[in-house]
Design a protein around this motif. Structure first.
Motif, short mmCIF file in Angstrom:
data_model
loop_
_atom_site.label_atom_id
_atom_site.label_comp_id
_atom_site.label_asym_id
_atom_site.label_seq_id
_atom_site.Cartn_x
_atom_site.Cartn_y
_atom_site.Cartn_z
N SER A 267 26.39 97.74 -20.83
CA SER A 267 25.19 97.62 -19.75
C SER A 267 24.85 99.15 -19.28
O SER A 267 25.95 99.51 -18.95
N PRO A 268 23.62 99.71 -19.44
CA PRO A 268 23.56 101.01 -18.80
C PRO A 268 23.86 101.16 -17.47
O PRO A 268 24.50 102.25 -17.16
N GLY A 269 23.55 100.27 -16.73
CA GLY A 269 23.98 100.23 -15.11
C GLY A 269 25.36 100.45 -15.06
O GLY A 269 25.88 101.25 -14.21
N ALA A 270 26.24 99.79 -15.80
CA ALA A 270 27.92 99.94 -15.77
C ALA A 270 28.14 101.17 -16.03
O ALA A 270 29.16 102.03 -15.54
N ASP B 239 26.36 104.18 -16.25
CA ASP B 239 26.00 104.94 -15.04
C ASP B 239 26.94 105.01 -14.09
O ASP B 239 27.11 105.92 -13.55
N PHE B 240 27.03 103.82 -13.58
CA PHE B 240 28.03 103.75 -12.20
C PHE B 240 29.23 104.35 -12.76
O PHE B 240 29.68 105.19 -11.73
N LEU B 241 29.97 104.11 -13.80
CA LEU B 241 31.14 104.58 -14.12
C LEU B 241 31.28 106.23 -14.27
O LEU B 241 32.17 106.78 -13.60
N ARG B 242 30.02 106.60 -14.56
CA ARG B 242 29.77 108.06 -15.03
C ARG B 242 29.71 108.69 -13.23
O ARG B 242 30.21 109.87 -12.95
N SER B 243 29.03 107.90 -12.53
CA SER B 243 28.84 108.35 -11.12
C SER B 243 29.80 108.54 -10.26
O SER B 243 30.06 109.26 -9.33
N LEU C 247 35.22 99.69 -19.82
CA LEU C 247 34.02 99.43 -20.24
C LEU C 247 33.68 98.89 -21.71
O LEU C 247 33.76 97.77 -22.02
N ASP D 183 20.01 97.31 -12.80
CA ASP D 183 20.77 96.12 -13.11
C ASP D 183 22.14 95.77 -12.71
O ASP D 183 22.68 94.80 -12.96
N GLY E 42 24.97 96.71 -12.84
CA GLY E 42 25.93 97.36 -13.43
C GLY E 42 27.27 96.85 -12.98
O GLY E 42 28.43 97.47 -13.07
#
Lengths: 283, 264
Positions: A175-178, A180-184, A196, B89, B91
């Motif tokens: 999931s792109p959100g997951a 993005d979050f891990l990168r953040s 992930l 979403d 995430g």
């Protein structure tokens, strides 16, 4: 319990009230399983019955088509023989499946990270895929001798492609959100992989495993045809040469049992591990 | 450009390559957010809102322009766990429970120096999910999932919270309820928030200030200060002041051309 003590209504009532939730729960849990098992069991019994009748009435000779009772007698009369050869075939198939999957997943990991590598490896993988396994099998015997290796490698070769394709898709299906979050939170590429990408690929790997497990058994059997002194493939070849149909059919039944067992194990493992995935939520 | 601003952005330009040639996503965007302020960016899809948010979060390096978050570059603010993120979403990791998802940021990159990590269990309680801490995301409603994402973003007590359409994936009824939930949680923490949204009502209800963006290329067309008193009760949505603010935002949005014209 309620039926047995029906002559004493008050007790029955209390007893039933105590035991019925547990009993009902057990029944409710058993009922769907029974619903799955019973219909195919009935169909199988009817098929065997029809087969038996047809062979007996038509008087078909055993060397062309044995009756189910003859096959059953052969199988149960020498269960150790079939179990041992079945174990050899299963072992070769599983080892091959493990080797093929390991190589496929390792390649998929590199391919999921680099499009250039994907473009260079993919055509080679397709080449492996489109080459008929039966054509390669004799070659493997020449290269790897008469032991378990050629069979395991043939099984590995059959396993390789479906696992690789699914693993690449799975490792990318995050999931792109997951992501993005891990990168953040500054997760390293290694952490992103293990936390992930790897778990996200499980549904795809299980889909591949469902396809590949029966294929690996085919690979092992084909390998045994060419070199066999053990394994169900060689049992089939020898029985065929001797026109020993009951043994041949008993070997086929053993293969079917192996196949069903593999699928059952995979299904159970999938339900345990993929409880979070859409595919298991509807069950 | 003020050193005490929570966010200070000056003449930000961002281009990215595409098959049709270079696209100008942001064209000279400048803005400033005070500490403790709740600011929303509203605009149509593809106007560069998300790009702007990612640049401020240090997830994307802009082509040119300056960004400071509490006086330091966005990337180092993020590395010092001063910036929290909520994505559209959610995430969440589907194979982790609510509590395990909230705990996730504490488990990765453990080498970093962490100033103030909050207790994940207390955060789950703050967002009203104490009874669901052992549940998996698929067992929760969309609104509950976003609350988990919010709790996860607050683990390091960030001084800046960036939210990219946090309620965008929810149905209208859940969305309305979640607006007030978000308002309640924010009023308890009062951290600086920059939120990207599509909804005028959402922006006006939550914000101290609404920035209106127009797209292709992304520019800030104007801003509306929302001088409504806090705490804001749900009845405020029907007050003349609220409706006045909303119509001023709408007016600025319509200056950006007819619907669809702003699309890429």
């Amino acid at each position: 319990m309620a039926l047995r003590t029906a002559k004493n209504p008050p007790v029955v009532f209390r007893g039933a009230a105590l035991s019925s939730p547990a009993l009902a729960r057990r029944l409710r849990r058993a009922a769907p399983a029974l619903g799955y098992i019973l219909p195919p069991l009935v169909a199988l019994t009817l098929l065997a019955l029809g087969w038996e009748l047809w062979v007996r009435i038509a008087g078909t000779p055993t060397y062309i088509m044995p009756a189910p009772t003859e096959i059953w007698a052969r199988l149960t009369g020498d269960l150790g023989f079939f179990a041992w050869h079945g174990w050899v075939t299963l072992y070769e198939a599983l080892a091959g499946c493990a080797i093929g999957s390991a190589v496929a997943i390792a390649l998929a990991i590199t391919m999921a990270h680099s499009r250039a590598l994907e473009r260079s490896i993919y055509p080679l993988a397709v080449l492996v895929k489109v080459t008929p396994i039966v054509a390669v099998a004799p070659l493997f015997v020449i290269w790897f001798g008469f032991g378990s290796w050629p069979k395991m490698l043939i099984a590995a070769l059959i396993t390789f492609f479906p696992v690789m394709v699914n693993a690449v898709v799975g490792l990318r299906s995050v999931s792109p959100g997951a992501l993005d979050f891990l990168r953040s939170v500054d997760a390293s590429p290694r952490e992103i992989f293990w936390r992930l990408r790897w778990p996200a690929s499980f549904p795809y790997l299980f889909a591949a495993l469902r396809i590949v497990a029966p294929l690996a058994v085919i690979g092992a059997v084909v390998g045994e045809w060419f070199t066999g002194d053990r394994g169900l493939g060689s049992v089939i070849i020898v029985a065929h040469n001797n026109l020993d149909m009951p043994t041949l059919f008993a070997a086929i039944v053993t293969l079917a049992v192996i196949g069903i067992s593999l699928m059952t194990v995979i299904t159970i493992a999938e339900r345990r591990l993929l409880f979070w995935h859409e595919s298991s939520l509807s069950q | 450009m003020s050193q005490d601003a929570a966010i200070s952005v000056r003449s930000l330009v961002h281009r990215y390559p595409s098959p049709q040639g270079e696209v100008l996503a942001l064209d000279g965007v400048s803005l400033s957010v005070r500490p403790g302020e709740f600011v929303s960016i509203i605009g149509r899809s593809g106007c560069g809102k998300t790009t702007l948010l990612k640049a401020i979060g240090g997830l994307l390096a802009p082509s040119s322009g300056d960004i400071l978050v509490h006086g330091e570059p966005p990337k180092s603010a993020r590395r010092r766990k001063q910036t929290g993120f909520v994505f559209q979403d959610g995430g969440l990791l589907p194979w982790r429970t609510v509590l395990e998802n909230v705990r996730l940021p504490l488990e990765v990159n453990t080498g970093a120096s962490i100033a103030a990590a909050q207790d994940p269990e207390a955060l789950v309680h703050t967002v009203g999910l104490s009874d669901f801490s052992r549940y998996y995301p698929h067992q929760l409603s969309g609104g509950m999932r976003q609350r988990v994402a919010l709790a996860r973003a607050l683990v390091f007590s960030p001084s800046l919270l960036l939210m990219d359409e946090p309620l965008g994936a929810l149905d209208e009824l859940t969305r309305r309820a979640m607006r007030f939930e978000l308002l309640r949680i924010w009023e308890a923490s009062r951290t600086t928030v920059l939120m990207v949204t599509h909804s005028v009502a959402e922006a006006v209800l939550l914000s101290d200030r609404v920035l209106v963006m127009t797209g292709a290329p992304g520019r800030i067309a104007g801003e509306v200060t929302i001088a409504l008193p806090r705490p804001r009760p749900s009845a405020i949505e029907r007050s003349p002041e609220f409706l006045d603010c909303a119509s001023r935002v709408e007016n600025l949005l319509s200056l950006g051309g007819p619907v669809g014209a702003a699309h890429r």
